[in-house]
Design an enzyme around this catalytic site. Sequence first.
Site, PDB file in Angstrom:
ATOM      1  N   HIS A  31      16.114 -19.943   1.859  1.00  0.00           N
ATOM      2  CA  HIS A  31      14.872 -19.982   1.065  1.00  0.00           C
ATOM      3  C   HIS A  31      14.210 -21.333   1.275  1.00  0.00           C
ATOM      4  CE1 HIS A  31      12.888 -19.431  -3.186  1.00  0.00           C
ATOM      5  NE2 HIS A  31      12.001 -19.373  -2.191  1.00  0.00           N
TER       6      HIS A  31
ATOM      7  N   HIS B 164       8.851 -15.529  -0.174  1.00  0.00           N
ATOM      8  CA  HIS B 164       7.775 -15.150  -1.086  1.00  0.00           C
ATOM      9  C   HIS B 164       6.386 -15.135  -0.458  1.00  0.00           C
ATOM     10  CE1 HIS B 164      11.091 -16.457  -3.772  1.00  0.00           C
ATOM     11  NE2 HIS B 164      10.809 -15.272  -4.259  1.00  0.00           N
TER      12      HIS B 164
ATOM     13  N   GLU C   9       3.670 -22.991 -10.602  1.00  0.00           N
ATOM     14  CA  GLU C   9       4.142 -22.121  -9.518  1.00  0.00           C
ATOM     15  C   GLU C   9       4.546 -22.976  -8.330  1.00  0.00           C
ATOM     16  OE1 GLU C   9       5.493 -19.893  -6.998  1.00  0.00           O
ATOM     17  OE2 GLU C   9       4.863 -18.730  -8.751  1.00  0.00           O
ATOM     18  N   LYS C  10       5.814 -22.920  -7.953  1.00  0.00           N
ATOM     19  CA  LYS C  10       6.375 -23.815  -6.936  1.00  0.00           C
ATOM     20  C   LYS C  10       5.921 -23.551  -5.516  1.00  0.00           C
ATOM     21  CE  LYS C  10      10.537 -21.022  -6.914  1.00  0.00           C
ATOM     22  NZ  LYS C  10      11.871 -20.984  -7.464  1.00  0.00           N
ATOM     23  N   HIS C  11       5.248 -22.450  -5.229  1.00  0.00           N
ATOM     24  CA  HIS C  11       4.858 -22.114  -3.866  1.00  0.00           C
ATOM     25  C   HIS C  11       3.457 -22.578  -3.474  1.00  0.00           C
ATOM     26  CE1 HIS C  11       8.065 -19.141  -4.719  1.00  0.00           C
ATOM     27  NE2 HIS C  11       8.391 -19.420  -3.469  1.00  0.00           N
TER      28      HIS C  11
ATOM     29  N   HIS D 183      10.607 -26.675  -5.091  1.00  0.00           N
ATOM     30  CA  HIS D 183      10.880 -25.486  -4.288  1.00  0.00           C
ATOM     31  C   HIS D 183      12.193 -25.684  -3.545  1.00  0.00           C
ATOM     32  CE1 HIS D 183      10.704 -22.458  -1.156  1.00  0.00           C
ATOM     33  NE2 HIS D 183       9.786 -21.844  -1.888  1.00  0.00           N
TER      34      HIS D 183
ATOM     35  N   CYS E 244       6.277 -19.383   2.510  1.00  0.00           N
ATOM     36  CA  CYS E 244       7.661 -19.355   2.050  1.00  0.00           C
ATOM     37  C   CYS E 244       8.328 -18.187   2.776  1.00  0.00           C
ATOM     38  CB  CYS E 244       7.719 -19.147   0.534  1.00  0.00           C
ATOM     39  SG  CYS E 244       9.390 -18.848  -0.098  1.00  0.00           S
TER      40      CYS E 244
END
Length: 131
Positions: free
Chosen positions: A52, A119, A16-18, A46, A116
Amino acid sequence: MTALSDKFQTADWKSEKHVPVIEAPEKARKGEAFEVRVSVGKEVSHPNKTEHHIRWIDVYFQPEGEKFPYQIGKAEFCAHGASGEGPDTSTVYTSHSAVFSFKTDKPGTILASSLCNIHGLWQNSAEVGIK
């Protein structure tokens, strides 16, 4: 009532990139400063575009046996490619990683959060012992 703590998401940073990635020693020397690197997007990149991006990373330390954590530092990332010409027209982009240094006489937990702009809030933690 909605609590802020209910808004934090968590997952495995390897997929998960966050999720903030915390790199710290498993054991630190009592009373000696040590470095903690926190980044977002280590394994899964990310985006860092005007539309973004990661806005900030916040780091706390919760000493074992104490009621409240101590804020170690906050890194804000302000350059995401925007310029007077419009979104993603600049060649200046901050990297969403930061290094903090602190010392402690107690073992505890490093707590990291990130935001983010699309997100939301993400968190992670890592234990640090004392030798």
